[in-house]
Design an enzyme around this catalytic site. Sequence first.
Site, PDB file in Angstrom:
ATOM      1  N   VAL A 121       3.511   0.913   2.831  1.00 29.54           N
ATOM      2  CA  VAL A 121       2.951   0.184   3.784  1.00 29.54           C
ATOM      3  C   VAL A 121       3.698  -1.123   3.261  1.00 29.54           C
ATOM      4  O   VAL A 121       3.476  -1.678   1.936  1.00 29.54           O
ATOM      5  CB  VAL A 121       1.353  -0.211   3.922  1.00 29.54           C
ATOM      6  N   ASP A 125     -12.826   9.837   8.885  1.00 27.42           N
ATOM      7  CA  ASP A 125     -12.531   9.587   7.578  1.00 27.42           C
ATOM      8  C   ASP A 125     -12.993   8.000   7.105  1.00 27.42           C
ATOM      9  O   ASP A 125     -12.243   7.074   6.694  1.00 27.42           O
ATOM     10  CB  ASP A 125     -10.870   9.528   7.291  1.00 27.42           C
ATOM     11  N   GLY A 175       0.789  -1.116   0.150  1.00 32.12           N
ATOM     12  CA  GLY A 175      -0.008  -0.027   0.093  1.00 32.12           C
ATOM     13  C   GLY A 175       0.810   1.149  -0.213  1.00 32.12           C
ATOM     14  O   GLY A 175       2.009   1.213   0.405  1.00 32.12           O
ATOM     15  N   VAL A 176       0.222   2.398  -0.437  1.00 33.16           N
ATOM     16  CA  VAL A 176       1.081   3.377  -0.724  1.00 33.16           C
ATOM     17  C   VAL A 176       0.137   4.743  -0.170  1.00 33.16           C
ATOM     18  O   VAL A 176      -1.059   4.507  -0.810  1.00 33.16           O
ATOM     19  CB  VAL A 176       1.606   3.792  -2.226  1.00 33.16           C
ATOM     20  N   GLY A 177       0.371   5.696   0.636  1.00 39.10           N
ATOM     21  CA  GLY A 177      -0.354   6.615   0.800  1.00 39.10           C
ATOM     22  C   GLY A 177       0.493   7.849   1.262  1.00 39.10           C
ATOM     23  O   GLY A 177       1.641   8.012   1.098  1.00 39.10           O
ATOM     24  N   GLY A 178      -0.190   8.886   1.572  1.00 36.97           N
ATOM     25  CA  GLY A 178       0.652  10.426   1.639  1.00 36.97           C
ATOM     26  C   GLY A 178       1.507  10.200   2.791  1.00 36.97           C
ATOM     27  O   GLY A 178       2.284  11.122   2.973  1.00 36.97           O
ATOM     28  N   PHE A 179       1.190   9.302   3.497  1.00 37.63           N
ATOM     29  CA  PHE A 179       2.025   9.252   4.841  1.00 37.63           C
ATOM     30  C   PHE A 179       3.292   8.539   4.678  1.00 37.63           C
ATOM     31  O   PHE A 179       4.254   8.462   5.194  1.00 37.63           O
ATOM     32  CB  PHE A 179       0.974   8.408   6.037  1.00 37.63           C
ATOM     33  N   GLY A 180       3.203   7.558   3.532  1.00 44.05           N
ATOM     34  CA  GLY A 180       4.293   6.748   3.266  1.00 44.05           C
ATOM     35  C   GLY A 180       4.030   5.316   2.687  1.00 44.05           C
ATOM     36  O   GLY A 180       2.885   5.319   2.338  1.00 44.05           O
ATOM     37  N   LYS A 229       3.874   0.030   8.444  1.00 39.47           N
ATOM     38  CA  LYS A 229       3.618   1.195   7.948  1.00 39.47           C
ATOM     39  C   LYS A 229       4.709   2.271   8.374  1.00 39.47           C
ATOM     40  O   LYS A 229       4.912   2.527   9.421  1.00 39.47           O
ATOM     41  CB  LYS A 229       2.418   1.824   8.410  1.00 39.47           C
TER      42      LYS A 229
END
Length: 858
Positions: free
Chosen positions: A534, A645, A527-532, A549
Site C-alpha cells: 500500500v 476478518d 503498508g505491506v500485505g499478503g495481497f501486495g 493498494k
Amino acid sequence: MKTHQIFCLFVILCHILTVTSTFRYIADENITISCGSSGISTADDERDWIGDIGSKFAPTEEPNHKSNTSGAEIQGTPNAVPYMTARLSNWQFTYVFPVTPGPKFVRLYFYSASYSGFERSKDFFTVKVGSFTLLANFSASILANSSDHSDISKEFCINVDKSQKLNLTFIPFSSNYYAFINGIEIVSMPEDLYYRPHSVANGEELVPVYVGQAPQFYINDSMALEMVYRLNVGGGSISPKEDTGMFRQWSDGTDYLLSEGVNPRLVSMTLNYLYIPNYTAPDAVYLSAISMGPNSTRNLISNLTWGLPVDTGFNYLVRLHFCEIDPNISIPGVRRFTIYIDYQQADEAADVVLWTDSNYRPYFKDYVVMIRNKGESMHLLSIDLNPIDSDLCDAILNGVEVFKLSDQYGNLAGPNMVPPPLDQEPALAANESKTKKAIFIAIGIGLGIIVVLTLVCCMVLCKLKKTRRFGCCHPLAKWWCRSRLDPYKREFSRRTASSLPGELCRYFRLDEIKTACNNFDEDLIIGVGGFGNVYKGLIEQGNMMVAIKRMKQESRQGVREFLTEIEMLSQLRHVHLVSLIGYCNDGGEMILVYEYMANGTLRHHLYDTLNDPLTWKQRLQICIGAARGLHYLHTCTKHPIIHRDVKTTNILLDEKWVSKVSDFGLSKMGLDNTAVSTLVKGTWGYLDPDYARRQQLTEKSDVYSFGVVMFEVLCARKALNLKLQEEQRNLASWAQKCIDKGTISQIIDPYLTNKIASECLKVYMELAESCVRDHGIERPTMNDVMEKLEFAFELQENAEVEATKDTDLEEVSLFRVATANGAPWLESTSGTDLSTISTGLSYPSLDFVTTISITSQD
Ligand SMILES: *[C@@H]1O[C@H](CO)[C@@H](O)[C@H](O)[C@H]1NC(C)=O
Ligand SMILES: *[C@@H]1O[C@H](CO)[C@@H](O)[C@H](O)[C@H]1NC(C)=O
Ligand SMILES: *[C@@H]1O[C@H](CO)[C@@H](O)[C@H](O)[C@H]1NC(C)=O
Ligand SMILES: *[C@@H]1O[C@H](CO)[C@@H](O)[C@H](O)[C@H]1NC(C)=O
Ligand SMILES: *[C@@H]1O[C@H](CO)[C@@H](O)[C@H](O)[C@H]1NC(C)=O
Ligand SMILES: *[C@@H]1O[C@H](CO)[C@@H](O)[C@H](O)[C@H]1NC(C)=O
Ligand SMILES: *[C@@H]1O[C@H](CO)[C@@H](O)[C@H](O)[C@H]1NC(C)=O
Ligand SMILES: *[C@@H]1O[C@H](CO)[C@@H](O)[C@H](O)[C@H]1NC(C)=O
Ligand SMILES: *[C@@H]1O[C@H](CO)[C@@H](O)[C@H](O)[C@H]1NC(C)=O
Ligand SMILES: *[C@@H]1O[C@H](CO)[C@@H](O)[C@H](O)[C@H]1NC(C)=O
C-alpha cells in the site's frame, strides 16, 4: 533501486529460472481424469485430461445405482478443466487404476456447486483408497463456504504394493446424501522422495527426527500422507507445471510467517545438488529464502517463527528445505541456529554449510512431530529458528513441507475444518537492511493498511440524501459532490477502460497512479500485505492524499471478479466504513485507491508503539464507530454482509480519530488463489470457535471477533501472543478466565488505571464477555453491542462530570490511586510522583476493579 527495477529484475529472474535449470523427473504414471466428461480436454496449463465417460477409467458402481454426471458453471479463477464437470452419486462408486507398484501422489479436485438434481449442501461423503481413509464425513460445500473458493484440491501420498490396484472409492454418508468428484490425478514419485530415507554421500540416511520422542521415525510403506502445507519461503508461488515433474503446487508462505522485520532474499545461481536428489524441489525453492536481518543483538533474543494451523491427533512430517545462498558464507560455523518444532527442540545447532560443505547446495531435514488432541481440534504448529551466537547471528529457511501421517487405523481424515491465516503485522523489513533492499516481502494479510475513505458513491448519497446523520454532511462527501460539478474534474475522472459503472467508482489510468505515488516509490510504502503493498499518494494536482493498494501478481484474480468486487464495494457507503475512491486495471495491474487515513490502524495506537496511548473515552468512541460500521454491513442489504476478518488492524482512524472498518468485501483479493485452496478468511486469535466447529458463518462470528477487539482495546495486548504461556496466548480465553477469577484488573492496560469509571467498566466487560461466548446464539447482535457501548460511554461521561465536580471541592481525591494489590505495573513507578501516573481522573469506587467478577449466564 526503485521498486519497478526490482520488479523487472524479479520477472527476468523468474524467467531465467523457469527456462533453465529445474530438473524434471519423468513419472511412470501420470494419469489425469476429468470426471463426468468424455474425450480429452486440455487444461490451462496445457495438460490433457481424459474424460472418464466411456474410457477404461470409468468407475464401477453398485448394480441399479448408476452415478450421474453433470456440468458446473465455473465462477472466478479456477481452471475450467477439470472443475467444470463432475461425477455424482447417492451411492458408492469406485475408480480402479491399474498402476505400477510404488509411492504415488493422488490428487483430488472438487468444485462445490449446485449440480442438477443434487442439493449443493448435501454432499457428505467418505473417500477411501484400499485400506486408507483419506476423507471422512467430508463436505466440499462446507469448505467452499468457509473459504471463498469453490474449488478444493487435496493431495495425498499412497504406496501401492505389488499386484495391488489403486482403488479409489467414494461413499456418500447415506443415500440422502451424495458423493462427487471433478478430477483425479495420479502421478508416481521417486521412492526416496518422501517414503524411503535418502542416503547422503557418507552413507548417512536422512531419517526423520522424531521430535521429543524416540530418536527417529521411519515413514512406512503402510502409511498414507496428506500434504497440508508446501511453502516456497521467501519466494512466490510455483505452479504445478514448474515443479520437478511431479506437478506439485508450491505456495507463497508469507501468510504463515509470524516474525517481523525479516530479510527476504532471492538470488540467481546454479545450484549443486550434491547431497539430495535434484527432483526434491524446484530450484526456485532453494534460490529464495528468509533470514532475520542485520541486527545481531535483536536476532539473538528472537525467533524466526512460522505458525501453521493443523488438525490435532496426528503425527506430522515437517520437511525444512535449506540452501545457503549468501555468497559470503561458504565455511561452517558462520550461520548457526537452533530449530524448534512445536515448541520442542528439534535440532540443537543447525548449520547448513556444515551439512553441505558449501553454499548453493540444497539440503533438507525431516522431522516428525506428534500433535496430541488435548480437546481442541485445531493447533498452531510452530517452527522457530533461534540464532546461536556465531559470526553471523542469523537463521535461514528456504522451504517448508508439512504432511499429515495416517494413524494406526489408516485414517487421515480430520474434521471439516479449514485453517485461518494468522494475524500479522506489516513488516517493512527492507528499510532495516543495510544491503540495499532486496525485495519487499508481503507479510500477512489484513495489515496495517493505512488507507481509506470515501467519496465515490457519494453521488448516490447526494442523490438519496437519506442518511441524515452521515450522508453528504461528511466533508469528503461534500468535496466529492462539488467535484462532480466541476467539468474539468468530471472529464478527469471519466473511465478510460473497463466495464464498471463510472458513476460509482472512479477509474484511474496507470499513469495517473504512477504520478500519484512517484512510480511506486518504496519510500511511500505505508503498508505491506499478503495481497501486495500500500502506497501513500497524491491526486488532484497534489491536493488530496490517498492510499493506493497494489495487488501483487500472485494474488491477482480474474478481471471480471475484480470488477464485480469493486462494484459491490462501491455500493457500501457509511461514515464508519473505509470506502473506495477508485481503481485501476490498466496494464495487467489491479489497484485500489482509498482515502488516506491519517492516524493509521487502531492496533498501532494500542501497544508496541511509540504513539501516545488513547484515552478511555477515545477508545470507547472508536469501538462505537467500528460497531456502527459492522452493524451497517450486517443490515444494509437483504443478506447480511459478514466481514469475516474483524481485528484491530482492520479498524482505521482518520485525522479526527473517527474509526472506520476496512477490508470488508475484499473476500478474495487478499488471498493467494493458487495457495492450498482451502484458506478461510479470518484471523487466528479472532476466529469464532463456533464457526470453526459448525462451519456456519453468521453475523455472530463478527460479534465474536469484535469481542476480542474489545479486550484488546481494554488490555492493550495482542489477540494471540505466542510468546506467552499457553494459558495466556489467546487473549479471549485468558480474559474470560481472568473475569471468572476476578483478576481482570491485572491485565487491563496500565495506562487506564484509575481512568475508567467502574460502572462503565462493568458494562464494557459484560459486553465483551458476552461477545466471545462459545455459542453464537448467546452473543448479542451488533446492534446490541452498539447500544451497550453508547451506554458505557454515557456512564463514563457522567462519572467524569461528577469527578470534576468533586475535585473542585476536594482536590485530594485526584491522587487516590487504587491498587498496589492487584496492579503490578504500578510497582515499577513507585517512588515517582503519583500525580504523574494519574494525570487523569480518579474514581473513589475504583477499588472495585480488583474484585469485579462477571458470572456468565449459562
Ligand atoms: C539430476 O540427477 C540425475 C541423477 O541423480 C542426473 O542423471 C541428472 O543429470 C541430473 N540433472 C540435472 C539437471 O542436474
Ligand atoms: C504426462 O502426460 C502427458 C500426457 O497427458 C505428457 O504430455 C507429459 O509429458 C507427461 N509428463 C510426465 C512428467 O511424464
Ligand atoms: C441419475 O441418473 C439416473 C439414470 O442413470 C436417473 O434415473 C436419475 O434421475 C439421475 N438422477 C439425477 C439426480 O439426475
Ligand atoms: C453455503 O452458502 C450458501 C449460500 O451462501 C447456503 O445456501 C448453503 O446452505 C451453505 N452451505 C452450507 C453447507 O453451509
Ligand atoms: C459430519 O460433519 C457435520 C458437519 O461438520 C457434523 O455436523 C456431523 O456431526 C458429522 N457427522 C459425523 C458422523 O461425524
Ligand atoms: C480393487 O477393485 C477391483 C475391482 O473392483 C477388485 O478386484 C480388487 O480386489 C480391489 N483391490 C483392492 C486392493 O481393494
Ligand atoms: C512400520 O513402522 C513401525 C514403527 O513406526 C515399525 O516398528 C515397523 O517395523 C514398520 N514396518 C515396516 C514394514 O517397515
Ligand atoms: C538492535 O536491537 C536491539 C534490541 O532489540 C535494539 O536495542 C537496538 O537498538 C537495535 N540496533 C539497531 C542498530 O537497530
Ligand atoms: C560479502 O562481503 C563483502 C566484503 O565483506 C561485502 O562487500 C559484500 O556486501 C558481502 N555480500 C553480501 C551479499 O553480503
Ligand atoms: C523461541 O522458540 C522457542 C520454542 O518455541 C521458545 O522456547 C523460545 O522461548 C523462543 N525464544 C524467543 C526469544 O522467543
